[in-house]
Design a protein around this motif. Structure first.
Motif, PDB file in Angstrom:
ATOM      1  N   ALA A 247       0.841  -1.195   0.000  1.00 27.95           N
ATOM      2  CA  ALA A 247       0.000   0.000   0.000  1.00 27.95           C
ATOM      3  C   ALA A 247       0.876   1.245   0.000  1.00 27.95           C
ATOM      4  N   PRO A 248       0.342   2.377  -0.464  1.00 27.30           N
ATOM      5  CA  PRO A 248       1.102   3.624  -0.354  1.00 27.30           C
ATOM      6  C   PRO A 248       1.385   3.964   1.109  1.00 27.30           C
ATOM      7  N   GLU A 249       2.310   4.850   1.324  1.00 27.63           N
ATOM      8  CA  GLU A 249       2.691   5.232   2.685  1.00 27.63           C
ATOM      9  C   GLU A 249       1.493   5.773   3.454  1.00 27.63           C
ATOM     10  N   ASN A 250       1.353   5.322   4.695  1.00 27.01           N
ATOM     11  CA  ASN A 250       0.262   5.720   5.604  1.00 27.01           C
ATOM     12  C   ASN A 250      -1.103   5.162   5.193  1.00 27.01           C
ATOM     13  N   TRP A 251      -1.099   4.202   4.280  1.00 28.55           N
ATOM     14  CA  TRP A 251      -2.331   3.491   3.942  1.00 28.55           C
ATOM     15  C   TRP A 251      -2.307   2.133   4.640  1.00 28.55           C
ATOM     16  N   GLN A 252      -3.491   1.608   4.936  1.00 25.81           N
ATOM     17  CA  GLN A 252      -3.620   0.296   5.567  1.00 25.81           C
ATOM     18  C   GLN A 252      -4.550  -0.585   4.732  1.00 25.81           C
ATOM     19  N   VAL A 253      -4.209  -1.857   4.653  1.00 23.94           N
ATOM     20  CA  VAL A 253      -5.006  -2.822   3.889  1.00 23.94           C
ATOM     21  C   VAL A 253      -5.262  -4.034   4.768  1.00 23.94           C
ATOM     22  N   GLU A 254      -6.529  -4.399   4.949  1.00 24.44           N
ATOM     23  CA  GLU A 254      -6.875  -5.565   5.751  1.00 24.44           C
ATOM     24  C   GLU A 254      -8.287  -6.015   5.397  1.00 24.44           C
ATOM     25  N   PRO A 255      -8.610  -7.285   5.689  1.00 22.48           N
ATOM     26  CA  PRO A 255      -9.973  -7.764   5.411  1.00 22.48           C
ATOM     27  C   PRO A 255     -11.011  -6.956   6.187  1.00 22.48           C
ATOM     28  N   CYS A 256     -12.136  -6.679   5.544  1.00 21.93           N
ATOM     29  CA  CYS A 256     -13.239  -5.983   6.196  1.00 21.93           C
ATOM     30  C   CYS A 256     -14.021  -6.965   7.075  1.00 21.93           C
ATOM     31  N   VAL A 257     -14.944  -6.431   7.874  1.00 23.10           N
ATOM     32  CA  VAL A 257     -15.862  -7.279   8.622  1.00 23.10           C
ATOM     33  C   VAL A 257     -16.676  -8.124   7.652  1.00 23.10           C
ATOM     34  N   ASN A 258     -17.120  -7.504   6.560  1.00 22.70           N
ATOM     35  CA  ASN A 258     -17.750  -8.248   5.465  1.00 22.70           C
ATOM     36  C   ASN A 258     -16.642  -9.013   4.755  1.00 22.70           C
ATOM     37  N   GLU A 259     -16.635 -10.337   4.880  1.00 27.38           N
ATOM     38  CA  GLU A 259     -15.495 -11.142   4.466  1.00 27.38           C
ATOM     39  C   GLU A 259     -15.195 -11.111   2.980  1.00 27.38           C
ATOM     40  N   VAL A 260     -16.136 -10.681   2.146  1.00 28.37           N
ATOM     41  CA  VAL A 260     -15.868 -10.640   0.708  1.00 28.37           C
ATOM     42  C   VAL A 260     -15.217  -9.330   0.283  1.00 28.37           C
ATOM     43  N   LEU A 261     -14.999  -8.424   1.235  1.00 27.50           N
ATOM     44  CA  LEU A 261     -14.403  -7.133   0.918  1.00 27.50           C
ATOM     45  C   LEU A 261     -13.049  -6.977   1.592  1.00 27.50           C
ATOM     46  N   LEU A 262     -12.121  -6.365   0.862  1.00 28.04           N
ATOM     47  CA  LEU A 262     -10.826  -5.978   1.394  1.00 28.04           C
ATOM     48  C   LEU A 262     -10.866  -4.466   1.616  1.00 28.04           C
ATOM     49  N   CYS A 263     -10.619  -4.031   2.852  1.00 25.55           N
ATOM     50  CA  CYS A 263     -10.711  -2.615   3.193  1.00 25.55           C
ATOM     51  C   CYS A 263      -9.373  -1.917   2.964  1.00 25.55           C
ATOM     52  N   VAL A 264      -9.447  -0.751   2.340  1.00 25.72           N
ATOM     53  CA  VAL A 264      -8.265   0.074   2.106  1.00 25.72           C
ATOM     54  C   VAL A 264      -8.496   1.411   2.805  1.00 25.72           C
ATOM     55  N   GLU A 265      -7.588   1.772   3.711  1.00 22.44           N
ATOM     56  CA  GLU A 265      -7.722   2.994   4.493  1.00 22.44           C
ATOM     57  C   GLU A 265      -6.510   3.892   4.295  1.00 22.44           C
ATOM     58  N   ALA A 266      -6.728   5.181   4.424  1.00 23.89           N
ATOM     59  CA  ALA A 266      -5.656   6.169   4.392  1.00 23.89           C
ATOM     60  C   ALA A 266      -5.732   6.968   5.679  1.00 23.89           C
ATOM     61  N   ASP A 267      -4.650   6.884   6.489  1.00 26.94           N
ATOM     62  CA  ASP A 267      -4.638   7.561   7.784  1.00 26.94           C
ATOM     63  C   ASP A 267      -5.836   7.175   8.643  1.00 26.94           C
ATOM     64  N   GLY A 268      -6.224   5.885   8.569  1.00 27.31           N
ATOM     65  CA  GLY A 268      -7.312   5.390   9.392  1.00 27.31           C
ATOM     66  C   GLY A 268      -8.700   5.623   8.847  1.00 27.31           C
ATOM     67  N   GLU A 269      -8.814   6.254   7.682  1.00 26.44           N
ATOM     68  CA  GLU A 269     -10.132   6.533   7.089  1.00 26.44           C
ATOM     69  C   GLU A 269     -10.348   5.623   5.887  1.00 26.44           C
ATOM     70  N   LEU A 270     -11.496   4.942   5.868  1.00 25.22           N
ATOM     71  CA  LEU A 270     -11.812   4.044   4.758  1.00 25.22           C
ATOM     72  C   LEU A 270     -11.997   4.846   3.470  1.00 25.22           C
ATOM     73  N   ILE A 271     -11.233   4.489   2.438  1.00 23.03           N
ATOM     74  CA  ILE A 271     -11.353   5.190   1.161  1.00 23.03           C
ATOM     75  C   ILE A 271     -11.773   4.261   0.024  1.00 23.03           C
ATOM     76  N   GLY A 272     -11.739   2.949   0.257  1.00 22.67           N
ATOM     77  CA  GLY A 272     -12.139   2.042  -0.797  1.00 22.67           C
ATOM     78  C   GLY A 272     -12.121   0.595  -0.371  1.00 22.67           C
ATOM     79  N   THR A 273     -12.690  -0.247  -1.205  1.00 23.20           N
ATOM     80  CA  THR A 273     -12.721  -1.686  -0.954  1.00 23.20           C
ATOM     81  C   THR A 273     -12.462  -2.433  -2.253  1.00 23.20           C
ATOM     82  N   VAL A 274     -12.031  -3.668  -2.113  1.00 24.39           N
ATOM     83  CA  VAL A 274     -11.862  -4.577  -3.249  1.00 24.39           C
ATOM     84  C   VAL A 274     -12.741  -5.782  -2.972  1.00 24.39           C
ATOM     85  N   GLU A 275     -13.574  -6.128  -3.930  1.00 22.78           N
ATOM     86  CA  GLU A 275     -14.510  -7.243  -3.764  1.00 22.78           C
ATOM     87  C   GLU A 275     -13.951  -8.504  -4.384  1.00 22.78           C
ATOM     88  N   ARG A 276     -14.182  -9.629  -3.731  1.00 22.40           N
ATOM     89  CA  ARG A 276     -13.816 -10.913  -4.307  1.00 22.40           C
ATOM     90  C   ARG A 276     -15.038 -11.819  -4.328  1.00 22.40           C
TER      91      ARG A 276
END
Length: 221
Positions: free
Chosen positions: A61-90
């Motif tokens: 991930a870019p600097e200060n971004w975080q990537v981890e599975p969401c509570v909804n298991e089919v989504l991957l959460c992408v955050e910037a400085d702790g704020e959700l900015i997007g998801t990836v669906e599988r």
């Protein structure tokens, strides 16, 4: 080769009702389960992996971004400085659900042909859907590129849908692969009216795109 247009991300829930049998006033005695033969090993079938936590490998991930599975298991959460900015669906579905001429693609070359046809079919479905909503929208699909999806050969695809003045309506990025049994799809972008598998703006998508390539290649598939 005719392919299904789009499969839902979430499997349906099947409710099984218990049937009570009462032929007489005397309750039926429970029947004992058959005893396995000597030497037989009885095992429960393994549950298929359904969430990001089951397959996620090294993250990027870019600097200060975080990537981890969401509570909804089919989504991957992408955050910037702790704020959700997007998801990836599988999502995935059995290859048997696809109407294939000539049978399932067994060889690697047959699988590549299947994936190219899948992308062509997907592009046609997206374009038809958007133009039904607004005939003035323009669709442009990127040529699919070969990429490893975990240990599987796959394709990266992308498309954009714009208004007549060039303003972006949709920007989609996706990956598709098959192991000859299941079809695996991972998708994100700036999708109008759909918060699932999407980002807040195109700049965020473009910033994350090369990192997503790394994540997809490192999946445990």
């Amino acid at each position: 080769m005719s392919l299904s247009r789009r499969y839902p991300a979430l499997a349906g829930i099947i409710l099984v009702s218990n049937v009570l049998i009462a032929c007489t006033s005397v309750p039926m005695a429970p029947q004992p389960e058959p005893t396995p033969e000597t030497g037989t090993v009885v095992t429960e079938p393994a549950a298929p992996a359904t969430g990001w936590a089951d397959i996620l490998g090294p993250v990027s991930a870019p600097e200060n971004w975080q990537v981890e599975p969401c509570v909804n298991e089919v989504l991957l959460c992408v955050e910037a400085d702790g704020e959700l900015i997007g998801t990836v669906e599988r999502f995935s579905y059995p290859l048997a659900e696809v109407n294939l001429q000539g049978g399932a693609p067994v060889t690697e070359e047959a699988q590549r042909q299947f994936l190219r046809a899948w992308v062509t079919d997907h592009y046609a479905a997206i374009e038809g859907d958007r133009k039904t909503a607004d005939p003035n929208l323009s669709f442009a699909g990127d040529p699919p590129q070969a990429i490893a999806v975990g240990s599987l050969p796959g394709l990266r695809y992308g498309y954009s849908v714009t208004h007549p003045n060039g303003t972006l309506f949709d920007r989609g990025i996706g990956y598709v692969a098959t192991d000859g049994d299941q079809v695996y799809v991972f998708t994100t972008g700036v999708i109008s009216g759909d918060p699932t598998g999407s980002f807040s703006d195109e700049a965020a998508v473009e910033a994350f795109a090369p990192h997503l390539n790394t994540i997809i290649q490192g999946l445990q598939l």
